[in-house]
Design a protein around this motif. Structure first.
Motif, PDB file in Angstrom:
ATOM      1  N   ALA A   1       0.818  -1.224   0.000  1.00  0.00           N
ATOM      2  CA  ALA A   1       0.000   0.000   0.000  1.00  0.00           C
ATOM      3  C   ALA A   1       0.849   1.271   0.000  1.00  0.00           C
ATOM      4  CB  ALA A   1      -0.926  -0.004   1.216  1.00  0.00           C
ATOM      5  N   VAL A   2       2.128   1.158   0.376  1.00  0.00           N
ATOM      6  CA  VAL A   2       2.975   2.357   0.410  1.00  0.00           C
ATOM      7  C   VAL A   2       4.018   2.359  -0.708  1.00  0.00           C
ATOM      8  CG1 VAL A   2       2.629   2.605   2.892  1.00  0.00           C
ATOM      9  CG2 VAL A   2       4.702   1.459   2.048  1.00  0.00           C
ATOM     10  N   ILE A   3       3.994   1.314  -1.545  1.00  0.00           N
ATOM     11  CA  ILE A   3       4.963   1.217  -2.643  1.00  0.00           C
ATOM     12  C   ILE A   3       4.318   1.724  -3.924  1.00  0.00           C
ATOM     13  CG2 ILE A   3       6.253  -0.401  -4.100  1.00  0.00           C
ATOM     14  CD1 ILE A   3       6.609  -2.144  -1.553  1.00  0.00           C
ATOM     15  N   LEU A   4       4.983   2.688  -4.583  1.00  0.00           N
ATOM     16  CA  LEU A   4       4.494   3.155  -5.884  1.00  0.00           C
ATOM     17  C   LEU A   4       4.842   2.137  -6.973  1.00  0.00           C
ATOM     18  CD1 LEU A   4       3.300   5.411  -7.704  1.00  0.00           C
ATOM     19  CD2 LEU A   4       5.628   6.337  -7.882  1.00  0.00           C
ATOM     20  N   GLY A   5       6.059   1.611  -6.938  1.00  0.00           N
ATOM     21  CA  GLY A   5       6.463   0.655  -7.957  1.00  0.00           C
ATOM     22  C   GLY A   5       7.937   0.311  -7.829  1.00  0.00           C
ATOM     23  N   TYR A   6       8.484  -0.206  -8.931  1.00  0.00           N
ATOM     24  CA  TYR A   6       9.848  -0.750  -8.920  1.00  0.00           C
ATOM     25  C   TYR A   6      10.615  -0.225 -10.124  1.00  0.00           C
ATOM     26  CZ  TYR A   6       7.841  -3.870  -5.472  1.00  0.00           C
ATOM     27  OH  TYR A   6       7.220  -4.360  -4.348  1.00  0.00           O
ATOM     28  N   THR A   7      11.923  -0.073  -9.935  1.00  0.00           N
ATOM     29  CA  THR A   7      12.779   0.288 -11.055  1.00  0.00           C
ATOM     30  C   THR A   7      14.117  -0.433 -10.895  1.00  0.00           C
ATOM     31  OG1 THR A   7      13.557   2.163 -12.395  1.00  0.00           O
ATOM     32  CG2 THR A   7      13.730   2.407 -10.006  1.00  0.00           C
ATOM     33  N   CYS A   8      15.004  -0.257 -11.875  1.00  0.00           N
ATOM     34  CA  CYS A   8      16.327  -0.855 -11.807  1.00  0.00           C
ATOM     35  C   CYS A   8      17.269   0.141 -11.120  1.00  0.00           C
ATOM     36  CB  CYS A   8      16.880  -1.143 -13.206  1.00  0.00           C
ATOM     37  SG  CYS A   8      15.783  -2.120 -14.254  1.00  0.00           S
ATOM     38  N   GLY A   9      18.185  -0.392 -10.323  1.00  0.00           N
ATOM     39  CA  GLY A   9      19.166   0.457  -9.654  1.00  0.00           C
ATOM     40  C   GLY A   9      20.559  -0.123  -9.779  1.00  0.00           C
ATOM     41  N   ASN A  10      21.547   0.764  -9.702  1.00  0.00           N
ATOM     42  CA  ASN A  10      22.942   0.328  -9.703  1.00  0.00           C
ATOM     43  C   ASN A  10      23.606   0.990  -8.499  1.00  0.00           C
ATOM     44  OD1 ASN A  10      25.591  -0.389 -10.265  1.00  0.00           O
ATOM     45  ND2 ASN A  10      25.443   0.074 -12.447  1.00  0.00           N
ATOM     46  N   ASP A  11      23.900   0.189  -7.481  1.00  0.00           N
ATOM     47  CA  ASP A  11      24.497   0.701  -6.236  1.00  0.00           C
ATOM     48  C   ASP A  11      26.016   0.777  -6.427  1.00  0.00           C
ATOM     49  OD1 ASP A  11      25.164   1.304  -3.619  1.00  0.00           O
ATOM     50  OD2 ASP A  11      24.830  -0.745  -2.886  1.00  0.00           O
ATOM     51  N   VAL A  12      26.438   1.758  -7.217  1.00  0.00           N
ATOM     52  CA  VAL A  12      27.865   1.888  -7.554  1.00  0.00           C
ATOM     53  C   VAL A  12      28.662   2.154  -6.268  1.00  0.00           C
ATOM     54  CG1 VAL A  12      29.548   3.172  -8.929  1.00  0.00           C
ATOM     55  CG2 VAL A  12      27.249   2.728  -9.848  1.00  0.00           C
ATOM     56  N   THR A  13      29.777   1.466  -6.125  1.00  0.00           N
ATOM     57  CA  THR A  13      30.515   1.431  -4.861  1.00  0.00           C
ATOM     58  C   THR A  13      32.016   1.521  -5.102  1.00  0.00           C
ATOM     59  OG1 THR A  13      28.808  -0.033  -3.916  1.00  0.00           O
ATOM     60  CG2 THR A  13      30.946   0.014  -2.798  1.00  0.00           C
ATOM     61  N   ALA A  14      32.683   2.435  -4.396  1.00  0.00           N
ATOM     62  CA  ALA A  14      34.155   2.474  -4.416  1.00  0.00           C
ATOM     63  C   ALA A  14      34.645   1.426  -3.421  1.00  0.00           C
ATOM     64  CB  ALA A  14      34.657   3.866  -4.056  1.00  0.00           C
ATOM     65  N   ARG A  15      34.956   0.234  -3.925  1.00  0.00           N
ATOM     66  CA  ARG A  15      35.208  -0.928  -3.057  1.00  0.00           C
ATOM     67  C   ARG A  15      36.419  -0.701  -2.164  1.00  0.00           C
ATOM     68  NH1 ARG A  15      31.061  -3.603  -2.548  1.00  0.00           N
ATOM     69  NH2 ARG A  15      30.855  -4.090  -4.754  1.00  0.00           N
ATOM     70  N   ASP A  16      37.458  -0.068  -2.698  1.00  0.00           N
ATOM     71  CA  ASP A  16      38.657   0.158  -1.884  1.00  0.00           C
ATOM     72  C   ASP A  16      38.357   1.106  -0.723  1.00  0.00           C
ATOM     73  OD1 ASP A  16      38.265   2.208  -3.748  1.00  0.00           O
ATOM     74  OD2 ASP A  16      40.380   2.396  -4.294  1.00  0.00           O
ATOM     75  N   LEU A  17      37.550   2.135  -0.981  1.00  0.00           N
ATOM     76  CA  LEU A  17      37.234   3.096   0.084  1.00  0.00           C
ATOM     77  C   LEU A  17      36.261   2.486   1.094  1.00  0.00           C
ATOM     78  CD1 LEU A  17      36.864   6.348  -2.041  1.00  0.00           C
ATOM     79  CD2 LEU A  17      38.919   5.372  -0.987  1.00  0.00           C
ATOM     80  N   GLN A  18      35.388   1.593   0.628  1.00  0.00           N
ATOM     81  CA  GLN A  18      34.466   0.903   1.534  1.00  0.00           C
ATOM     82  C   GLN A  18      35.271   0.110   2.570  1.00  0.00           C
ATOM     83  OE1 GLN A  18      32.202  -2.333  -0.196  1.00  0.00           O
ATOM     84  NE2 GLN A  18      30.444  -1.937   1.131  1.00  0.00           N
ATOM     85  N   LYS A  19      36.322  -0.577   2.093  1.00  0.00           N
ATOM     86  CA  LYS A  19      37.142  -1.373   3.013  1.00  0.00           C
ATOM     87  C   LYS A  19      37.967  -0.460   3.913  1.00  0.00           C
ATOM     88  CE  LYS A  19      37.228  -5.557   0.284  1.00  0.00           C
ATOM     89  NZ  LYS A  19      37.602  -5.973  -1.055  1.00  0.00           N
ATOM     90  N   ARG A  20      38.506   0.617   3.347  1.00  0.00           N
ATOM     91  CA  ARG A  20      39.408   1.477   4.107  1.00  0.00           C
ATOM     92  C   ARG A  20      38.660   2.261   5.183  1.00  0.00           C
ATOM     93  NH1 ARG A  20      42.352   5.878   0.622  1.00  0.00           N
ATOM     94  NH2 ARG A  20      42.527   4.072  -0.736  1.00  0.00           N
ATOM     95  N   ASP A  21      37.452   2.757   4.862  1.00  0.00           N
ATOM     96  CA  ASP A  21      36.746   3.670   5.766  1.00  0.00           C
ATOM     97  C   ASP A  21      35.995   2.951   6.889  1.00  0.00           C
ATOM     98  OD1 ASP A  21      37.604   5.644   4.089  1.00  0.00           O
ATOM     99  OD2 ASP A  21      35.628   6.173   3.299  1.00  0.00           O
ATOM    100  N   GLY A  22      35.563   1.710   6.645  1.00  0.00           N
ATOM    101  CA  GLY A  22      34.665   1.094   7.631  1.00  0.00           C
ATOM    102  C   GLY A  22      33.251   1.637   7.477  1.00  0.00           C
ATOM    103  N   GLN A  23      33.079   2.928   7.586  1.00  0.00           N
ATOM    104  CA  GLN A  23      31.801   3.574   7.254  1.00  0.00           C
ATOM    105  C   GLN A  23      31.659   3.615   5.731  1.00  0.00           C
ATOM    106  OE1 GLN A  23      29.672   4.839   9.680  1.00  0.00           O
ATOM    107  NE2 GLN A  23      31.035   4.020  11.242  1.00  0.00           N
TER     108      GLN A  23
END
Ligand code: MG
Length: 263
Positions: free
Chosen positions: A138-160
């Motif tokens: 009842a609260v969802i309008l619909g669906y689309t495609c997404g790309n969760d682009v991620t800087a993998r090296d910074l993800q590991k380095r930062d923790g956050q």
């Protein structure tokens, strides 16, 4: 129903995409009926049909926030050498990371390793809080495609993950919103330069769409246009300058973006 946000010359509007009369949906012959205002509520359509091929498709939604869900497929958690979480693992992507179909993903100079993550994206249609899983539709309008682009090296380095997930252009969404869609039957395919890299099924989500809406809305108010990225299946990999990355979900459409170096 397919809902788009588009530009035609200097005008930007939401609209409904309609197939040519008596035909199956084909982007080449479909048209766009613009709407006044926004798609969150009763639609106010303009009596005008623009050929879809003449408009520029934009990100189909301007979210106040994008909530990403990490490690929501067992095969992806395994490839990250991580355990499957006991409750959803959420992070935020800023609204400024959102781009639309055919916009360029920019690899920032701070990262040596930027990855694609093809995902099913849920678009919220109503302001809500404390939604039970069984009431999520009842609260969802619909669906689309997404790309969760991620800087993998910074993800590991930062923790956050704010930096790794938050660069401008790191959240392609589109090509439009499909309002009639069963997420449990979603097939998610990511290709890079035509080569198949990821193949997932909405049936394999550890936390399904209803559970995610319940969990996220128990923490924060969801607003019309907010997006929940449901997580990526196995097969993540690097994007390089000049690549074409496509996230396709049959029944919704295909989201294609080119990759270039930028800041
Ligand atoms: Mg992701």
């Amino acid at each position: 129903m397919l809902i788009t946000r588009f530009a035609l010359e200097s005008t930007v509007a939401f609209g409904v995409i309609e197939p040519a009369e008596g035909e199956e949906f084909d982007p080449a012959s479909a048209s766009v009926r613009p709407m006044r205002g926004h798609p969150y509520g009763e639609l106010d359509l303009v009596d005008l049909a623009l050929p879809l091929s003449t408009v520029r498709l934009l990100a189909p939604v301007l979210p106040a926030k994008v909530i990403g869900i990490g490690k929501n497929y067992a095969d992806h958690a395994a490839e990250m050498n991580a355990d499957v979480p006991e409750e959803p693992l959420a992070f935020l992507k800023p609204s400024t990371s959102v781009i639309g179909p055919r916009d360029e993903i920019k690899i920032p100079e701070q990262s040596q390793r930027v990855d694609y993550e093809g995902e099913l994206a849920v678009v919220i249609g109503k302001m809500c809080r404390h939604v039970a899983a069984e009431d999520a539709a009842a609260v969802i309008l619909g669906y689309t495609c997404g790309n969760d682009v991620t800087a993998r090296d910074l993800q590991k380095r930062d923790g956050q993950w704010a930096r790794a997930k938050g660069f401008d252009t790191f959240c392609p969404l589109g090509p439009w919103i499909q309002t009639d869609f069963d997420p449990t039957s979603a097939r998610i395919e990511t290709t890079v330069n035509g080569e198949l890299r990821q193949q997932g099924s909405g049936a394999d989500l550890i936390f399904g769409v209803g559970q995610l809406v319940e969990w996220v809305s128990s923490v924060m108010t969801l607003l019309p246009g907010d997006v929940i990225l449901t997580g990526t299946p196995a097969g993540i990999g690097q994007l390089n300058d000049g690549d074409h990355v496509k996230v396709e979900i049959p029944g919704i459409g295909a989201l294609t973006n080119e990759v270039s170096l930028g800041d």
